[in-house]
Structure formats: structure tokens, C-alpha cells
Design an enzyme around this catalytic site. Structure first.
Site, short mmCIF file in Angstrom:
data_model
loop_
_atom_site.label_atom_id
_atom_site.label_comp_id
_atom_site.label_asym_id
_atom_site.label_seq_id
_atom_site.Cartn_x
_atom_site.Cartn_y
_atom_site.Cartn_z
N HIS A 1 121.44 -59.02 109.62
CA HIS A 1 121.69 -57.53 109.72
C HIS A 1 120.94 -56.67 110.23
O HIS A 1 119.60 -56.97 110.27
CB HIS A 1 121.87 -57.19 108.24
CG HIS A 1 123.24 -57.82 107.62
ND1 HIS A 1 124.56 -57.78 107.98
CD2 HIS A 1 123.14 -58.81 106.46
CE1 HIS A 1 125.12 -58.49 107.18
NE2 HIS A 1 124.64 -59.22 106.16
N TYR B 1 117.46 -54.76 114.85
CA TYR B 1 117.64 -55.92 113.88
C TYR B 1 116.46 -56.63 114.15
O TYR B 1 115.73 -56.58 114.98
CB TYR B 1 118.80 -56.96 114.65
CG TYR B 1 120.21 -56.36 114.58
CD1 TYR B 1 120.66 -55.58 115.72
CD2 TYR B 1 121.10 -56.81 113.85
CE1 TYR B 1 122.03 -55.23 115.86
CE2 TYR B 1 122.24 -56.38 113.91
CZ TYR B 1 122.84 -55.62 114.92
OH TYR B 1 124.23 -55.32 114.79
N LYS C 1 121.05 -48.64 105.64
CA LYS C 1 119.90 -48.69 106.86
C LYS C 1 119.07 -47.63 106.75
O LYS C 1 119.47 -46.67 106.18
CB LYS C 1 120.94 -48.99 108.04
CG LYS C 1 121.68 -50.22 108.25
CD LYS C 1 122.04 -50.46 109.59
CE LYS C 1 123.47 -51.13 109.56
NZ LYS C 1 123.34 -52.19 108.81
#
Lengths: 295, 504
Positions: free
Chosen positions: A240, A232, A271
């Protein structure tokens, strides 16, 4: 490993460093490092370690969305604290050391609590009565109702009993005890239970964890995302995760299919996958994986 | 600096113990969860973002630091018994008793995981040496690697908080593989339903319904005679096979023998039970189509009849009218075909006459056969021959079966022979939340799933473990709860049969 347990306290670290970061008290439960006291939880969070909450939340215990104490530390978090000399394993509860003195004290405390709470309850009732009377007597004549009010209040004071079953008691989360003062912790941190951290994989994980934490990232475990850590950019409460870190030793070969798997999974959860390999005595190498977008 | 720390820590010494005033005030506390706002994507060092973070953190700490405060009258009290690792209740149990706890010798007990969960829910106050235990004490005293581990408790708590009924799995309460082979009714679990089934009037073979493929397979392999009415059997299969025997006897005249019917279903020529008790070549069957046309049929040999049945002479005149007795008239063409179809006299064949012995004759036959069917002889001469002889008729499905070198298997195949491992074991029986209303601890019924607890740090279960656990669980699905620190993910391995299209 670095600090043999027999070393003198004074040698462990400079004085000012210790006072700047309070020593965190860990309790071992089934060999897992758990934090119980709120000040310890805050101290750990303020040094950028997130951990994982395991317990039921007192306010609404029957849900899994938000959990409460205890806080479980990752093995990497535990090791980082240990290397900074800012954590101590608290001794387990001494099961036979409870004397009658403590039991007596507990009973006295409860009795005192009962007395205080009955006064509070009476006060509570009295003010409620007062409120009800004054609001209803507003329309009537003043003098007679004032007398009536006094009579009612007197009657309430005589007849009121606070039932024992209504006594509010606390189910403590953390154990209260002597092991929490700063000096005791400083002393205890020397006595660290030896836990195996010897596999190369664990070592790689730790090096990556320390490096990313050092760069200001917050990390949590990422088993659900098929990686080692979720990374993070700030506190996970507000941000997020950007990366899924997969830790590999430098000489470890990785199958192309596995690379595709994690890359595919990463792009599905928006991600970026990071392959992280610590070089011996050097920096950690990061490789990010992304779909090129070419058809 | 050090002094300041000291005073601070002294102040903090009991700071998590609430004062009577705070306790009293906590009675009117909110039970709502604060909503979490939208997260930001990237920290930009703005004051606004910093404030929002601080707000979230404050709320977080407020929530986390809250202590459990309950009215004394609402708490069930219990005492921890370290020697037995259980909690004995000292006041009447609450609503939770429907799904948790057990009684022994007139006392009510809770298992450590149940007690800890109830402590966390604020329903139970457990004391030890006359002092109440904190949640931390509960974790440290109740949980240990050799009884209930922390990970097992994490899974237990997670499922309980979702409303599931969770019980410890007891391998001894499951029917053994031997009992399953014999298809014995489970002694405890399905006892109630068993009675109902016995009372039902229809003799339909219900026993095969509940059978899993493994059980069927086991019977085929090892107990081919278990369905014979002659052998001694457990109650259930007997009732169903005798039922079918009764059916067969009522419907047909000559076929009173059940063994034959059974033998049709399972062709195993090697086993003696498959062969008939009767020598059919020695039993005269009446020939109703013969030219003599008797008006009556003699009674069958009394030894062929079941006891107590007498059959007299049978008048077949009424039947004869229903039988087509016209003689077959063939056309010239048909007669020609009939004649050609009949075997020629082999001795008139020149090539056959040239054969000097049987070996040469067989060789000749083989040569002719090969030539007629176009089967390349050299393929069949060696030790290794093709999987299938193209001259033999076979259905597509059978052919596919025959040429599949690697046959598919199911999860339970051979699982009964596997030894249980120490590493993998089923921990919990899980029952669905909607069953809570009429849940009975004494007769919980079939669980929804069974739970096996493992960790991402540990290995993935191998096929052996999966087979063994699936076999142990019977027809209830085994789910693996994988604990990753705070997170728990649930996975399951299911048997899968590849679909196969067969075009005849």
C-alpha cells in the site's frame, strides 16, 4: 536540454552503463510517451518505474479493474529515463513504406500458419477419437475393435478439413519492425523530441520524484488523492502507499486551508501527507502532516 | 557483452509474434482474472515476502504479455481510410452495430475511437495497405490532438468497458438558443414523441412541463406577447393557449377576454398587451342590488359579444330569489364607528386653514403622517432612503427578498449570451448500459449524461465555461472526466439553491 541533439554518440555515456540497462523504446501517441513491447515494460519496472496501463486487457477486455498494454509514463519517469540515457523515442510508422514484398510475406505466413494449424487440428481430433475408442472398447474383444479403430482413423484423415474461419490469428499488440534492435535504439536516443518542462512547478515535481525514487520508493500519480505522487515503500503490486507527496517550490506560500485540506484527506485514506520542496542545488525538504490527536 | 546483446535482441526481434503452434494452443485459454491477494504494509526483506512479490510480478507479466488470438471467422474486417479518418467495414458488422458505427452510401463505417475499442476487444481486424494493423498502429494512427485525443479515447474506452453507450457530441444536433426561446420542438430527437402528443385528446398545456427555468425566464424577458392568441406563433404554444382560452370561455359569462387572464399572471404594466382592449368605464354593468330592482336585464352591446352569439333580454327574477336582499341594519355603536371612520371635512381643520399654499399643505400632511407612524423623517429626507418603508404592509418573504442585497442566481442565468469557448467543449453523449437492448442509433433519445474531457494538468473550468456548457447541454447533466495519466475521475457541478425558511 543537457545533451544537445547533435552530440556524438560515444560522448553520451560510458560503455558499460549502457550495456547494463537496456535502452527502452518509447512511442509517442498524441505526444504521450507509451511503451508497447513487453521487454520494455519489464525493463522500466525493474528500474522502479511503475507508469500506468491504459489499454484493454486481451484476456477480459470489458472491465476496468486490470488493464493491459500500452503503458503510459509520467513526465517525470520519461525525464528520468532520458537523463539516464536509457530510453529512445522510436520513429512513428512510416505509412507509405510498405512494399508489396511485405504483403506477400504476410500472406505466405498466414498460409503456412493455416497448414500447420490444420495438421494440429487433425492431430487433436485423432487423439480425441483414440481416447474415446480405447475407453469404450475396453469392455469389448480386442482384435475387431483395433481394425475398426484403424478404419475410423483413416476415414477421419480423409474427410477432415480445417475451415479457414477456424484459423486462429493474432491481433498484435505491439508493432513488429526494425526499430527494436539495440543499436538502432542507441542511435535513436539522441533524437529526443523536445518537450517543455520549464515551469518551476514541473521542475519541483521532477526533483522530488528523482529524490524519492533514489531512496527506493515507488511512485504513481496521485490526482485522486489531491497530491502529486503516491509514494509506495515497495512495488505497488504488493504494498500500500504510505505517503501522498505534495510538491511545492521552496518560496511558494501555501494557504492554511489548503494544508488542512490535504492533511484531512490524507488521514482519511490512512496516508501521511508529505510537503516536498527541493532546495536549489541541494536536498529535498520533506515535512509530514499529521493530526496531533489532541482535542 | 555487446555481442550477446545483439543476439538476444535478434531473438527478441519477433518474439511477440506467436507461432502457429502457440496460436492453436491459445484457443483454449482461460478468460478468468487472477485474484489479487492482500497487500503487505511494509517491506521487511523476508524471503517469504520476496517470493510473494515475485509471484505477483510473474502473474502480472503473464497477464500483460498475453496476445490477442481470435478465430478468423469471428473477426469483422475493416480498412483504415486515412483521408477521412474512418474505418470502412468489409465484412458484415457484429452485435456492436446496434450501438456503434454509421452507414453512408450503402457502406458501413466506424469512427476511429470505435474501431480502436473494438480492436482492443478482439472483435475487429483493421488493415491498411493490405497489412493488419497492430493495436499500437491503431493508437498512433487513429488518435491525434486535432481529432480524437489520447485522453478522450481513455475516457471513451473506460466508459465503453463499463457498458455505457458512448457517442460523439454534435453541437449542431442540439436546438439552438433561438429555437429554445421559441420553444420549438426539436427536429430530430423528440420527433417521435411529438407525434404522440399531438394525437392525445386532452388540450392540457404540456408545453410548459418540459421548459427549463432558463427558457421561462427568457420568455418573460423578451417575449411577453408570445402567449397572446392574436400573434402568429409556432404550433405548440398556440395549441395550449387556445385550449386555455376555450376553457375560460366555457366557464364564465362576462369574462371572455383571455388577455386579462394572462395579464394577471404576468403583471407588466409597461407593455401595451397587458392593458385591456375594452374601456370598462363606458360599459354599463347591470346593478342587481339597486332599489329599482328590474325584473329583466337588457342585452349587452352586440359589439362586446363574440361573433355569432346573440343574447336576448335576460329574466333575472329566478336569480333575485337567490340573492340576499335584506337591508343592512346597524346598531348604534356601529353607526358611530362608521361616522368616525368617514373623512372629516379638512377645511375645518385649524392647521389646514393656516396653510397659505399647496406646498405648505403637503408639508403639513407629511409632518402629520410622520408623527402618526413614528417614521423618523430625517431618514427619508436624503437621497438615500431605507430599503423598506415600515408603514407599507409586506409579507416576510417579500421583505427578505427586498432586503437581500446580493440576490441568488441560477446556473443558466444569462448563459445564452455567452459565446462558446475553444478550450471547453462537450465530447460525448453517454447512454446508460441498461438502455443497450432497445437502443436505436437513429433515435438515441435523451442521453444520461454528457462528458467533457479534461486533465489534472489543465485548469479547472471557470463559472463561464460551466454556465456555457450547462446551457449547451440543456436539461442533461454535464460531467467532467478528469484524466490523471491512467486514472479517470468524474466530477460534476450542480446548481444549488440555498434553502430558505420563512415564518409569516
Amino acid at each position: 536540454m543537457e545533451a544537445p541533439p547533435c552530440r556524438q554518440l560515444g560522448e553520451l555515456q560510458p560503455e558499460q552503463e549502457r550495456s547494463s540497462s537496456p535502452v527502452v523504446g518509447l512511442s509517442l501517441c498524441d505526444s504521450a510517451p507509451l511503451l508497447w513491447r513487453i521487454q520494455d515494460l519489464k525493463a522500466v519496472r525493474s528500474s522502479g518505474l511503475v507508469g500506468a496501463l491504459l489499454g484493454a486487457l486481451p484476456r477480459t477486455p470489458r472491465q476496468n479493474i486490470r488493464l493491459g498494454r500500452p503503458l503510459l509514463l509520467l513526465p517525470e519517469e520519461e525525464r528520468l529515463l532520458r537523463e539516464r540515457h536509457s530510453a529512445a523515442a522510436l520513429p512513428a510508422r512510416n505509412q507509405d513504406a510498405v512494399g508489396t514484398e511485405l504483403q506477400q510475406r504476410y500472406e505466405e505466413e498466414e498460409q503456412r500458419s493455416y497448414e500447420e494449424q490444420s495438421i494440429l487440428a487433425l492431430e487433436d481430433r485423432r487423439s480425441a477419437l483414440l481416447r474415446a475408442m480405447t475407453s469404450s472398447s475396453g469392455s469389448e474383444s480386442g482384435v475387431g475393435s483395433d481394425e475398426a479403430l484403424q478404419g475410423r482413423l483413416l476415414a477421419l484423415g480423409q474427410s477432415f478439413t480445417f475451415p479457414r474461419s477456424a484459423l486462429a490469428v493474432q491481433l498484435s499488440t505491439a508493432r513488429a519492425g526494425l526499430s527494436h534492435c539495440q543499436e538502432a535504439r542507441a542511435f535513436l536516443q539522441v533524437d529526443w523530441p523536445i518537450r517543455e518542462q520549464d515551469s518551476p512547478r514541473r521542475e519541483a515535481r521532477y526533483q522530488v520524484f528523482r529524490d524519492l525514487r533514489g531512496r527506493g520508493f515507488f511512485l504513481t500519480s496521485a490526482g485522486k488523492f489531491g497530491g502529486d505522487f503516491l509514494v509506495y515503500p515497495g512495488d505497488p503490486l504488493r504494498f500500500h502507499a504510505h505517503f501522498i507527496a505534495v510538491c511545492l517550490t521552496l518560496d511558494e506560500s501555501i494557504c492554511m486551508l489548503d494544508v488542512l485540506c490535504v492533511a484531512r484527506l490524507g488521514s482519511n485514506v490512512k496516508k501521511t501527507v508529505l510537503l516536498c520542496s527541493p532546495a536549489p542545488d541541494g536536498p529535498v525538504h520533506y515535512t509530514s502532516l499529521q493530526w496531533s490527536g489532541m482535542v | 557483452m555487446a555481442d550477446q546483446n545483439k543476439t538476444e535482441s535478434a531473438n527478441n526481434f519477433y518474439n511477440e509474434i506467436l507461432s502457429p503452434c502457440e496460436l492453436f494452443a491459445a484457443r483454449s485459454r482461460s478468460h478468468k482474472l487472477p485474484a489479487r491477494g492482500q497487500k503487505d504494509f511494509y517491506p521487511d526483506d523476508s524471503e517469504e515476502q520476496r517470493q510473494r512479490l515475485q509471484q505477483s510480478l510473474d502473474e502480472h507479466w503473464r497477464l500483460i504479455s498475453e496476445e490477442r488470438v481470435e478465430r478468423l471467422g469471428n473477426l469483422v474486417k475493416g480498412v483504415w481510410i486515412p483521408s477521412d479518418r474512418i474505418v470502412e467495414l468489409q465484412s458484415p458488422a457484429g452485435k456492436f452495430w446496434q450501438t456503434m458505427g454509421f452507414s453512408a452510401e450503402g457502406k458501413q463505417y466506424l469512427l476511429p475511437e470505435e474501431a480502436l475499442y473494438l480492436m482492443e476487444c478482439g472483435n475487429l481486424l483493421v488493415s491498411h495497405q493490405d497489412l493488419p494493423l497492430s493495436i499500437q498502429d491503431g493508437y498512433e494512427m487513429f488518435l491525434s490532438a486535432d481529432a480524437v485525443s489520447l485522453q478522450q479515447y481513455q475516457v471513451f474506452g473506460h466508459l465503453k468497458r463499463l457498458g455505457y453507450v458512448v457517442h460523439r457530441f454534435d453541437p449542431s444536433s442540439e436546438p439552438s438558443s433561438y429555437a429554445r426561446q421559441l420553444n420549438l420542438p426539436p427536429s430530430r430527437e423528440r420527433g417521435g414523441r411529438q407525434l404522440k402528443r399531438k394525437r392525445s385528446p386532452s388540450p392540457t398545456p404540456t408545453c410548459s412541463k418540459g421548459e427549463s427555468p432558463a427558457e421561462k425566464m427568457e420568455e418573460d424577458d423578451k417575449l411577453p406577447e408570445s402567449h397572446l392568441p392574436t400573434s402568429a406563433e409556432p404550433a405548440e404554444p398556440q395549441s395550449c393557449s387556445s385550449g386555455s382560452a376555450g376553457e375560460a370561455g366555457a366557464r364564465t359569462w362576462w369574462m371572455t377576454d383571455v388577455p386579462d387572464r394572462q395579464a394577471d399572471k404576468r403583471p407588466s404594466p409597461g407593455s401595451p398587451s397587458a392593458r385591456s382592449r375594452w374601456n370598462f368605464s363606458a360599459i354599463p354593468f347591470p346593478d342587481l342590488g339597486s332599489t329599482g330592482r328590474p325584473r329583466t336585464v337588457a342585452p349587452p352591446d352586440p359589439s362586446l359579444l363574440p361573433g355569432g352569439v346573440t343574447v336576448g333580454v335576460c329574466d333575472v327574477a329566478s336569480w333575485m330569489q337567490k340573492v340576499n336582499l335584506r337591508e343592512v341594519r346597524m346598531s348604534g355603536k356601529e353607526e358611530e364607528r362608521e361616522r368616525r371612520g368617514r373623512r372629516r371635512d379638512v377645511n375645518k381643520d385649524r392647521e389646514v386653514q393656516r396653510c397659505r399654499n399647496w406646498a405648505e399643505y403637503h408639508e403639513l400632511l407629511a409632518r402629520r403622517q410622520a408623527a402618526r407612524e413614528g417614521r423618523p423623517a430625517h431618514l427619508w429626507s436624503g437621497e438615500v432612503t431605507p430599503l423598506h418603508d415600515p408603514t407599507q404592509p409586506i409579507s416576510t418573504a417579500e421583505l427578505l427578498e427586498k432586503i437581500s442585497v446580493i440576490t441568488s442566481t441560477n446556473l443558466l442565468e444569462g448563459a445564452s449570451r455567452l459565446k462558446g469557448s475553444e478550450e471547453w467543449r462537450i465530447c460525448f453523449n453517454v447512454y446508460q448500459p441498461d438502455s443497450v437492448a432497445d437502443f436505436k442509433k437513429s433515435n438515441p433519445g435523451k442521453p444520461y449524461t454528457r462528458m467533457c474531457v479534461c486533465s489534472f494538468d489543465g485548469p479547472v473550468p471557470d463559472l463561464r465555461a460551466i454556465k456555457q456548457l450547462a446551457f449547451q447541454s440543456g436539461d442533461v447533466l454535464v460531467v467532467f472526466a478528469v484524466v490523471d495519466h491512467g486514472d479517470i475521475s468524474f466530477y460534476t457541478f450542480k446548481d444549488f439553491q440555498l434553502p430558505r425558511d420563512v415564518f409569516p
